[in-house]
Design an enzyme around this catalytic site. Structure first.
Site, short mmCIF file in Angstrom:
data_model
loop_
_atom_site.label_atom_id
_atom_site.label_comp_id
_atom_site.label_asym_id
_atom_site.label_seq_id
_atom_site.Cartn_x
_atom_site.Cartn_y
_atom_site.Cartn_z
N SER A 141 1.01 -1.16 -0.06
CA SER A 141 -0.14 -0.01 0.05
C SER A 141 0.97 1.30 -0.01
O SER A 141 2.04 1.29 0.43
CB SER A 141 -0.84 0.08 1.06
OG SER A 141 -1.64 1.33 1.64
N TYR A 154 -1.53 -0.40 10.46
CA TYR A 154 -1.59 -0.61 9.14
C TYR A 154 -0.48 -0.22 8.40
O TYR A 154 0.27 -0.90 7.45
CB TYR A 154 -2.74 0.13 8.56
CG TYR A 154 -3.08 -0.27 7.11
CD1 TYR A 154 -3.87 -1.34 6.67
CD2 TYR A 154 -2.87 0.63 6.05
CE1 TYR A 154 -4.22 -1.79 5.25
CE2 TYR A 154 -2.98 0.22 4.67
CZ TYR A 154 -3.85 -0.88 4.49
OH TYR A 154 -3.93 -1.04 3.11
#
Length: 272
Positions: A141, A154
């Site tokens: 990501s 995350y």
């Protein structure tokens, strides 16, 4: 690497980007091993794959459980006699300020988004090495590169996926196994169905980012297919993501300052 009849494994294939990747490879006539914890979604993906010109089979697989990934690899050996492309795509969303995230939130996030990729690679790398060819595509990501506030667990998990991919690139490329890592910004998907965090504001923030994406999961899947075959190691599908990464490489303090300002803005908006 063969361009037709490729043997492709995709985790998290029951929906979202995983499904779109399956369809992209299906249009090239690929044979697919589709894995997910959502069996109903897997069935729908397989139906769409067959309509698109591909074929394959499904397996329920929780990437936290290495034995299930090892069984998936064994099924690929038995059904497809090997694998050409492994795509570690399964992932979940989470968010919240560091002081509010519990250790359980951290362990859940790391166990899926980072260790799920580690275990996927561990299960399939022996097969790829014995073949003397293959490709691993790990889905990370932009959060791995930009570290926005309010999503530290995350960010850390996805940064680990990038570091793992860089390590594998060094070790496996000399043995003719190619490695790619993908760092998309937020895009329209069902990622929020898995969201876990201490407050609803983080979830709402992510929802807004998902909705505002200029490109779809299908477009990202097409970029991944093209760029991986072209040999691009780090694939950055979003224009703004590439721009931000270039700025951070050249002037990292600019990004650090911007992220600090963003944190203040979010705190003010939430009354913290």
């Amino acid at each position: 690497m063969r361009k037709t009849g490729m043997r492709v494994v995709i985790t998290g294939a029951g929906s979202g980007l995983g499904r779109e990747l399956a369809l992209r490879y299906a249009r090239e006539g690929a044979r697919l091993a589709l894995a997910d914890i959502q069996e109903e979604g897997l069935g729908e993906t397989l139906r769409l794959v067959e309509e698109a010109g591909g074929s394959g089979f499904t397996r329920r697989c929780d990437v936290r459980d290495y034995s299930q990934l090892a069984a998936l690899a064994q099924s690929c050996e038995e059904v497809m006699q090997g694998v050409d492309v492994l795509i570690n795509n399964a992932g979940v969303a989470s968010g919240g300020w560091f002081e509010e995230l519990s250790l359980e939130d951290w362990e859940w996030q790391i166990s899926i988004n980072l260790m799920g990729v580690v275990k996927g690679c561990k299960a399939f790398v022996p097969m790829l090495l014995s073949q003397g060819s293959g490709r691993i595509i790990n889905i990370a990501s932009m959060a791995a590169l930009m570290q926005a506030p309010g999503m530290s667990n995350y960010n850390v998990a996805k940064a680990g996926v990038v570091a793992l991919s860089e390590s594998l690139l060094c070790e496996l490329q000399p043995k003719d196994v190619q490695v790619n890592v993908v760092c998309p910004s937020f895009f329209q998907t069902n990622l929020l169905s898995s969201f876990r965090g201490p407050d609803s504001e983080s979830r709402d923030d992510i929802a807004k980012l998902l909705e505002s994406s200029p490109i779809s999961a299908a477009e990202i899947a097409d970029i991944i297919y093209r760029e991986s075959n072209a040999g691009t190691f780090m694939i950055l599908p979003h224009d703004k993501g590439r721009e931000a990464w270039a700025i951070k490489q050249a002037q990292p303090q600019v990004i650090y300052d911007e992220m600090a300002r963003l944190a203040v803005k979010k705190m003010s908006a939430s009354g913290n």
